[in-house]
Write a protein that holds these residues in place. Sequence first.
Motif, PDB file in Angstrom:
ATOM      1  N   LEU A   1      52.483  38.669  29.010  1.00  0.00           N
ATOM      2  CA  LEU A   1      53.740  38.311  29.668  1.00  0.00           C
ATOM      3  C   LEU A   1      54.925  38.465  28.722  1.00  0.00           C
ATOM      4  N   ALA A   2      54.749  38.075  27.465  1.00  0.00           N
ATOM      5  CA  ALA A   2      55.845  38.152  26.498  1.00  0.00           C
ATOM      6  C   ALA A   2      56.268  39.589  26.238  1.00  0.00           C
ATOM      7  N   ALA A   3      55.381  40.556  26.462  1.00  0.00           N
ATOM      8  CA  ALA A   3      55.692  41.959  26.196  1.00  0.00           C
ATOM      9  C   ALA A   3      56.235  42.689  27.424  1.00  0.00           C
TER      10      ALA A   3
ATOM     11  N   ALA B   1      54.971  39.497  44.712  1.00  0.00           N
ATOM     12  CA  ALA B   1      55.553  39.445  43.376  1.00  0.00           C
ATOM     13  C   ALA B   1      55.199  40.739  42.662  1.00  0.00           C
ATOM     14  N   GLU B   2      56.055  41.157  41.754  1.00  0.00           N
ATOM     15  CA  GLU B   2      55.811  42.378  40.991  1.00  0.00           C
ATOM     16  C   GLU B   2      54.636  42.219  40.035  1.00  0.00           C
ATOM     17  N   VAL B   3      54.454  41.016  39.505  1.00  0.00           N
ATOM     18  CA  VAL B   3      53.380  40.738  38.553  1.00  0.00           C
ATOM     19  C   VAL B   3      52.556  39.578  39.077  1.00  0.00           C
ATOM     20  N   VAL B   4      51.241  39.736  39.057  1.00  0.00           N
ATOM     21  CA  VAL B   4      50.318  38.654  39.389  1.00  0.00           C
ATOM     22  C   VAL B   4      49.487  38.366  38.154  1.00  0.00           C
ATOM     23  N   VAL B   5      49.403  37.107  37.765  1.00  0.00           N
ATOM     24  CA  VAL B   5      48.536  36.705  36.654  1.00  0.00           C
ATOM     25  C   VAL B   5      47.450  35.810  37.230  1.00  0.00           C
ATOM     26  N   ALA B   6      46.187  36.153  36.930  1.00  0.00           N
ATOM     27  CA  ALA B   6      45.042  35.429  37.472  1.00  0.00           C
ATOM     28  C   ALA B   6      44.091  35.106  36.333  1.00  0.00           C
TER      29      ALA B   6
ATOM     30  N   ARG C   1      52.830  45.261  41.265  1.00  0.00           N
ATOM     31  CA  ARG C   1      52.840  46.433  40.385  1.00  0.00           C
ATOM     32  C   ARG C   1      51.833  46.268  39.269  1.00  0.00           C
ATOM     33  N   LEU C   2      51.714  45.055  38.751  1.00  0.00           N
ATOM     34  CA  LEU C   2      50.774  44.763  37.682  1.00  0.00           C
ATOM     35  C   LEU C   2      49.976  43.520  38.028  1.00  0.00           C
ATOM     36  N   VAL C   3      48.696  43.540  37.678  1.00  0.00           N
ATOM     37  CA  VAL C   3      47.840  42.364  37.799  1.00  0.00           C
ATOM     38  C   VAL C   3      47.215  42.102  36.430  1.00  0.00           C
ATOM     39  N   ILE C   4      47.389  40.893  35.927  1.00  0.00           N
ATOM     40  CA  ILE C   4      46.781  40.468  34.672  1.00  0.00           C
ATOM     41  C   ILE C   4      45.582  39.609  35.042  1.00  0.00           C
ATOM     42  N   ALA C   5      44.386  40.116  34.797  1.00  0.00           N
ATOM     43  CA  ALA C   5      43.157  39.408  35.150  1.00  0.00           C
ATOM     44  C   ALA C   5      42.492  38.938  33.865  1.00  0.00           C
ATOM     45  N   ALA C   6      42.279  37.632  33.740  1.00  0.00           N
ATOM     46  CA  ALA C   6      41.769  37.068  32.488  1.00  0.00           C
ATOM     47  C   ALA C   6      40.728  35.999  32.779  1.00  0.00           C
TER      48      ALA C   6
ATOM     49  N   GLY D   1      36.509  37.396  21.081  1.00  0.00           N
ATOM     50  CA  GLY D   1      35.181  36.826  21.240  1.00  0.00           C
ATOM     51  C   GLY D   1      34.564  37.348  22.521  1.00  0.00           C
ATOM     52  N   GLU D   2      34.085  36.434  23.349  1.00  0.00           N
ATOM     53  CA  GLU D   2      33.453  36.848  24.604  1.00  0.00           C
ATOM     54  C   GLU D   2      34.442  37.008  25.749  1.00  0.00           C
ATOM     55  N   TRP D   3      35.730  36.681  25.523  1.00  0.00           N
ATOM     56  CA  TRP D   3      36.700  36.644  26.615  1.00  0.00           C
ATOM     57  C   TRP D   3      37.461  37.961  26.716  1.00  0.00           C
ATOM     58  N   HIS D   4      37.552  38.464  27.945  1.00  0.00           N
ATOM     59  CA  HIS D   4      38.206  39.744  28.207  1.00  0.00           C
ATOM     60  C   HIS D   4      39.387  39.553  29.162  1.00  0.00           C
ATOM     61  N   CYS D   5      40.394  40.370  28.952  1.00  0.00           N
ATOM     62  CA  CYS D   5      41.576  40.398  29.815  1.00  0.00           C
ATOM     63  C   CYS D   5      41.896  41.852  30.105  1.00  0.00           C
ATOM     64  N   VAL D   6      42.189  42.177  31.353  1.00  0.00           N
ATOM     65  CA  VAL D   6      42.575  43.536  31.722  1.00  0.00           C
ATOM     66  C   VAL D   6      43.906  43.487  32.461  1.00  0.00           C
TER      67      VAL D   6
END
Length: 301
Positions: free
Chosen positions: A131-133, A202-207, A233-238, A264-269
């Motif tokens: 989000l900061a970027a 919304a243009e951005v969805v964070v999940a 437009r963008l989806v942040i899936a974490a 570690g074991e956590w992924h974000c796309v």
Amino acid sequence: MNVTRFRRCTLEVAEGRYDEAVDALLGLGLRGWQERLPVLTFWLSDEAYASDACGRALEGLRALGRLYCEREEGGWERQWREFHHPVTTGNVTVRPPWAPPLPGTLDVIIDVGMAFGTGSHASTRQCLAVLAALPPSSLLDAGTGTGVLALAAMRLGFAPVFAFDSDPDALMIAEENARRNRLWPLLFGADATDPAIELPHAEVVVANIAATPIVALGRRYSAALPAGEEHPRLVIAAGLIEEQLPAVLAAFGGYRRRESMSEGEWHCVVLEAPAPGESRSGEPQPDESRSGESQPGVPDP
């Protein structure tokens, strides 16, 4: 004065049973737990622990790994406070009310009680870094929990910011945190897995939630592409582990994988919809994954 006492339960999840364990914990109505995979630690009040429904749920959890429950000794509140400490990601600091602000950073105050969203979890930090970027735009926080990502997005200039959760208690905590920060996201109750529920555009969805509702969102948004309907437009899936990635990527057919990161074991796309006039189909294509201390938010070449 009656003092609520708790049982601390520790589940060592058997290999390949993580999704089932999370679904079972959600079914218990828990607002939060600590994750140090493959161990999940959660708390139940003595009253809840003694209920027949909880007993049945715990039996189900025992089939998913090794479960230990013991009475939490005095001082657990202090231990929980030690777990919740200030975290700075980029120029955003998420802190509990008892910690002082960090000068020179955007301040987000979060009191979690025992709910999701302390800011210290790897998946939350990954979302904050993305989000900061990004240039600010409209944002939808799916499964907001304590409201940490919605409030941080507002500090970063995103507007309007919508946030929803299926748990009324989580929404109450998010509202309290909004008042603490004097920020006012548009909060509402909804279940991401219900396709009949309309969600604001919304243009951005964070999940930053469990894989099952992320897959449901993916199917919703990928279906909107060929229909010419509104979609992010963008989806942040974490909050994903490696074994969940194929199902999530398959659900977002038509989106491309703009960026990946792991800790570690956590992924974000980060998934990107095709530009107007551009046609894409199929699963998001693999990209060059980032890990460790890499800086997210930069499109892949």
